[in-house]
Design a protein around this motif. Structure first.
Motif, PDB file in Angstrom:
ATOM      1  N   PHE A 261      46.942  32.117  48.250  1.00 33.06           N
ATOM      2  CA  PHE A 261      45.930  32.985  47.658  1.00 33.06           C
ATOM      3  C   PHE A 261      44.585  32.803  48.381  1.00 33.06           C
ATOM      4  CE2 PHE A 261      42.890  32.858  43.816  1.00 33.06           C
ATOM      5  CZ  PHE A 261      42.451  34.153  44.034  1.00 33.06           C
ATOM      6  N   ASP A 262      44.013  33.905  48.878  1.00 30.16           N
ATOM      7  CA  ASP A 262      42.714  33.870  49.562  1.00 30.16           C
ATOM      8  C   ASP A 262      41.614  33.877  48.500  1.00 30.16           C
ATOM      9  OD1 ASP A 262      40.488  34.060  51.150  1.00 30.16           O
ATOM     10  OD2 ASP A 262      41.254  35.696  52.400  1.00 30.16           O
ATOM     11  N   ALA A 263      41.368  32.711  47.945  1.00 27.05           N
ATOM     12  CA  ALA A 263      40.425  32.606  46.833  1.00 27.05           C
ATOM     13  C   ALA A 263      38.995  32.893  47.267  1.00 27.05           C
ATOM     14  CB  ALA A 263      40.521  31.216  46.206  1.00 27.05           C
ATOM     15  N   ASP A 264      38.649  32.554  48.497  1.00 22.29           N
ATOM     16  CA  ASP A 264      37.281  32.801  48.971  1.00 22.29           C
ATOM     17  C   ASP A 264      36.986  34.293  49.043  1.00 22.29           C
ATOM     18  OD1 ASP A 264      36.505  30.096  49.317  1.00 22.29           O
ATOM     19  OD2 ASP A 264      37.675  30.017  51.174  1.00 22.29           O
ATOM     20  N   ALA A 265      37.936  35.068  49.548  1.00 20.54           N
ATOM     21  CA  ALA A 265      37.751  36.520  49.610  1.00 20.54           C
ATOM     22  C   ALA A 265      37.688  37.107  48.208  1.00 20.54           C
ATOM     23  CB  ALA A 265      38.877  37.166  50.417  1.00 20.54           C
ATOM     24  N   ALA A 266      38.530  36.611  47.322  1.00 20.55           N
ATOM     25  CA  ALA A 266      38.524  37.107  45.948  1.00 20.55           C
ATOM     26  C   ALA A 266      37.196  36.772  45.265  1.00 20.55           C
ATOM     27  CB  ALA A 266      39.694  36.514  45.171  1.00 20.55           C
ATOM     28  N   LEU A 267      36.687  35.567  45.514  1.00 23.56           N
ATOM     29  CA  LEU A 267      35.415  35.182  44.910  1.00 23.56           C
ATOM     30  C   LEU A 267      34.296  36.094  45.384  1.00 23.56           C
ATOM     31  CD1 LEU A 267      33.722  33.274  43.196  1.00 23.56           C
ATOM     32  CD2 LEU A 267      33.567  31.738  45.177  1.00 23.56           C
ATOM     33  N   ALA A 268      34.284  36.432  46.662  1.00 21.34           N
ATOM     34  CA  ALA A 268      33.262  37.353  47.177  1.00 21.34           C
ATOM     35  C   ALA A 268      33.361  38.708  46.489  1.00 21.34           C
ATOM     36  CB  ALA A 268      33.411  37.495  48.687  1.00 21.34           C
ATOM     37  N   ALA A 269      34.586  39.180  46.271  1.00 22.83           N
ATOM     38  CA  ALA A 269      34.777  40.469  45.600  1.00 22.83           C
ATOM     39  C   ALA A 269      34.292  40.413  44.153  1.00 22.83           C
ATOM     40  CB  ALA A 269      36.248  40.865  45.652  1.00 22.83           C
ATOM     41  N   TRP A 270      34.569  39.309  43.475  1.00 23.33           N
ATOM     42  CA  TRP A 270      34.124  39.184  42.084  1.00 23.33           C
ATOM     43  C   TRP A 270      32.613  39.046  41.986  1.00 23.33           C
ATOM     44  CZ3 TRP A 270      36.813  41.021  38.483  1.00 23.33           C
ATOM     45  CH2 TRP A 270      38.206  40.908  38.454  1.00 23.33           C
ATOM     46  N   ARG A 271      31.988  38.386  42.964  1.00 24.39           N
ATOM     47  CA  ARG A 271      30.527  38.335  42.964  1.00 24.39           C
ATOM     48  C   ARG A 271      29.936  39.734  43.003  1.00 24.39           C
ATOM     49  NH1 ARG A 271      30.064  34.001  47.758  1.00 24.39           N
ATOM     50  NH2 ARG A 271      30.349  32.059  46.585  1.00 24.39           N
ATOM     51  N   THR A 272      30.493  40.548  43.868  1.00 24.34           N
ATOM     52  CA  THR A 272      30.010  41.931  43.972  1.00 24.34           C
ATOM     53  C   THR A 272      30.218  42.674  42.663  1.00 24.34           C
ATOM     54  OG1 THR A 272      30.460  41.973  46.354  1.00 24.34           O
ATOM     55  CG2 THR A 272      30.275  44.104  45.223  1.00 24.34           C
ATOM     56  N   ARG A 273      31.367  42.482  42.049  1.00 22.98           N
ATOM     57  CA  ARG A 273      31.656  43.181  40.784  1.00 22.98           C
ATOM     58  C   ARG A 273      30.726  42.721  39.666  1.00 22.98           C
ATOM     59  NH1 ARG A 273      31.353  46.063  37.424  1.00 22.98           N
ATOM     60  NH2 ARG A 273      32.822  46.562  35.743  1.00 22.98           N
ATOM     61  N   ILE A 274      30.466  41.423  39.573  1.00 26.13           N
ATOM     62  CA  ILE A 274      29.612  40.921  38.504  1.00 26.13           C
ATOM     63  C   ILE A 274      28.165  41.346  38.732  1.00 26.13           C
ATOM     64  CG2 ILE A 274      28.799  38.861  37.305  1.00 26.13           C
ATOM     65  CD1 ILE A 274      31.799  39.705  36.922  1.00 26.13           C
ATOM     66  N   GLU A 275      27.723  41.405  39.970  1.00 25.48           N
ATOM     67  CA  GLU A 275      26.375  41.905  40.232  1.00 25.48           C
ATOM     68  C   GLU A 275      26.257  43.378  39.829  1.00 25.48           C
ATOM     69  OE1 GLU A 275      23.686  40.197  40.996  1.00 25.48           O
ATOM     70  OE2 GLU A 275      24.993  38.450  40.823  1.00 25.48           O
ATOM     71  N   GLN A 276      27.320  44.134  40.082  1.00 33.04           N
ATOM     72  CA  GLN A 276      27.332  45.542  39.650  1.00 33.04           C
ATOM     73  C   GLN A 276      27.261  45.623  38.126  1.00 33.04           C
ATOM     74  OE1 GLN A 276      31.134  47.581  39.880  1.00 33.04           O
ATOM     75  NE2 GLN A 276      30.134  49.468  40.543  1.00 33.04           N
ATOM     76  N   LEU A 277      28.027  44.777  37.445  1.00 33.08           N
ATOM     77  CA  LEU A 277      28.002  44.747  35.984  1.00 33.08           C
ATOM     78  C   LEU A 277      26.606  44.389  35.477  1.00 33.08           C
ATOM     79  CD1 LEU A 277      29.315  44.648  33.145  1.00 33.08           C
ATOM     80  CD2 LEU A 277      29.938  42.259  33.644  1.00 33.08           C
ATOM     81  N   ALA A 278      25.980  43.375  36.081  1.00 31.16           N
ATOM     82  CA  ALA A 278      24.639  42.959  35.660  1.00 31.16           C
ATOM     83  C   ALA A 278      23.646  44.097  35.810  1.00 31.16           C
ATOM     84  CB  ALA A 278      24.196  41.740  36.472  1.00 31.16           C
ATOM     85  N   ALA A 279      23.763  44.862  36.896  1.00 29.19           N
ATOM     86  CA  ALA A 279      22.869  46.004  37.101  1.00 29.19           C
ATOM     87  C   ALA A 279      23.119  47.092  36.055  1.00 29.19           C
ATOM     88  CB  ALA A 279      23.061  46.566  38.507  1.00 29.19           C
ATOM     89  N   GLU A 280      24.375  47.326  35.719  1.00 27.26           N
ATOM     90  CA  GLU A 280      24.707  48.326  34.703  1.00 27.26           C
ATOM     91  C   GLU A 280      24.137  47.933  33.342  1.00 27.26           C
ATOM     92  OE1 GLU A 280      28.923  48.545  34.798  1.00 27.26           O
ATOM     93  OE2 GLU A 280      29.014  49.698  36.656  1.00 27.26           O
ATOM     94  N   LEU A 281      24.175  46.630  33.036  1.00 26.55           N
ATOM     95  CA  LEU A 281      23.688  46.158  31.742  1.00 26.55           C
ATOM     96  C   LEU A 281      22.190  46.349  31.597  1.00 26.55           C
ATOM     97  CD1 LEU A 281      25.806  42.891  31.369  1.00 26.55           C
ATOM     98  CD2 LEU A 281      26.073  45.013  30.089  1.00 26.55           C
ATOM     99  N   LEU A 282      21.450  46.319  32.701  1.00 27.68           N
ATOM    100  CA  LEU A 282      20.005  46.534  32.634  1.00 27.68           C
ATOM    101  C   LEU A 282      19.676  47.937  32.156  1.00 27.68           C
ATOM    102  CD1 LEU A 282      18.651  44.774  35.845  1.00 27.68           C
ATOM    103  CD2 LEU A 282      18.544  43.975  33.481  1.00 27.68           C
ATOM    104  N   ASP A 283      20.581  48.881  32.360  1.00 30.81           N
ATOM    105  CA  ASP A 283      20.350  50.275  31.944  1.00 30.81           C
ATOM    106  C   ASP A 283      20.712  50.509  30.488  1.00 30.81           C
ATOM    107  OD1 ASP A 283      19.451  50.998  34.472  1.00 30.81           O
ATOM    108  OD2 ASP A 283      21.469  51.487  35.174  1.00 30.81           O
ATOM    109  N   VAL A 284      21.293  49.484  29.830  1.00 29.40           N
ATOM    110  CA  VAL A 284      21.688  49.606  28.423  1.00 29.40           C
ATOM    111  C   VAL A 284      20.631  48.939  27.578  1.00 29.40           C
ATOM    112  CG1 VAL A 284      23.456  49.121  26.701  1.00 29.40           C
ATOM    113  CG2 VAL A 284      24.113  49.568  29.088  1.00 29.40           C
ATOM    114  N   ARG A 285      20.007  49.690  26.699  1.00 30.70           N
ATOM    115  CA  ARG A 285      18.918  49.122  25.857  1.00 30.70           C
ATOM    116  C   ARG A 285      19.386  48.965  24.425  1.00 30.70           C
ATOM    117  NH1 ARG A 285      15.629  47.030  29.672  1.00 30.70           N
ATOM    118  NH2 ARG A 285      15.242  48.557  31.318  1.00 30.70           N
TER     119      ARG A 285
END
Length: 285
Positions: A261-285
């Motif tokens: 399992f290429d865990a390093d590549a998966a971790l990079a992908a999840w970082r991107t996804r969680i940053e996207q989620l964090a940005a989406e949450l800022l738009d929810v009041r």
């Protein structure tokens, strides 16, 4: 009030984290000292009501507005007027140092704690509290604003929080990413599911996946707290939304897989996804 901001820093050692924040205040040390140690003044800018016995070893108590029960307690560890006021708060330690700076003062806060992922919550909270302290010292109305999330996320980026780790265990690899979010679990779940509630045995909704990470079928779901799904070959992804610091949920995301399992590549992908989620949450009041 003219308050210049120095570089806030974060250091870790022996499982403990220290947040250091410096602020220049256009007021003499004696005035700053009074605002730091007088309970009536503290009530106007500190995050809780405080009762304190101003002596080394003296008791100190903290109670948040509307809180029932005895509240949290601590002990005064250092007291040197008008230079140093330090105390414990539960398992945390706070040190407030005041040094003369021309006609004003340099205020240095060192907050030492065990919860590294909570550092952005602490930093954004103290930023607002110290701003309110400045308003009090200036003699104007004190406005204790609440961070809508932008300041918290700026500190996440500044301190490089939520980057995650990869570990090897017998039979495979596992990545773990812990991230403090700025909205409660119910709101986070709504954003992740996007109207498609996860059901055990069915494909995982897209919001719980990351680009280039294999999708799979849901094996367990407890909305709005947790979701687990399997992926091929022989792996699993788990989302857990627990109690966090501040007003948001604490996300712990894990993915396990076989030795190849290429865990390093998966971790990079999840970082991107969680940053996207964090940005989406800022738009929810």
């Amino acid at each position: 009030m003219n308050m210049n901001t120095h570089a806030d820093t974060l250091t870790t050692a022996d499982g403990r984290t220290s947040l250091r924040m410096e602020r220049r205040l256009p007021h003499p040390p004696e005035r700053v000292w009074a605002a730091l140690t007088d309970p009536a003044s503290l009530r106007q800018w500190f995050p809780s009501e405080v009762t304190v016995e101003l002596a080394p070893g003296g008791a100190i108590g903290f109670r948040f507005p509307g809180e029932s029960g005895p509240g949290m307690t601590g002990t005064v560890t250092d007291l040197d007027a008008p230079r140093l006021f330090a105390f414990t708060w539960g398992d945390d330690h706070l040190s407030w140092a005041i040094t003369p700076d021309g006609e004003g003062s340099l205020l240095t806060l060192v907050h030492t704690f065990g919860d590294l992922p909570g550092a952005a919550s602490f930093a954004s909270g103290w930023q607002l509290c110290i701003a309110a302290l400045g308003q009090l010292l200036d003699g104007g109305p004190v406005r204790t604003d609440r961070d809508a999330g932008e300041l918290h996320e700026a500190y996440v980026q500044r301190f490089g929080l939520g980057r995650g780790v990869v570990e090897t265990f017998e039979g495979g690899k596992r990545l773990r990413l812990e991230r403090q979010l700025v909205r409660p679990a119910e709101t986070v779940w709504e954003v992740l599911s996007a109207g498609i509630e996860p059901v055990a045995g069915l494909p995982v909704p897209e919001g719980f996946t990351a680009e280039k990470v294999p999708e799979g079928h849901v094996t367990e779901v407890r909305a709005p707290k947790s979701l687990t799904y399997t992926w091929e070959p022989q792996g699993a992804v788990s989302w857990d939304l627990g109690e966090g610091t501040g007003h948001g949920a604490r996300l712990v995301l894990t993915q396990s897989g076989p030795p190849g399992f290429d865990a390093d590549a998966a971790l990079a992908a999840w970082r991107t996804r969680i940053e996207q989620l964090a940005a989406e949450l800022l738009d929810v009041r």
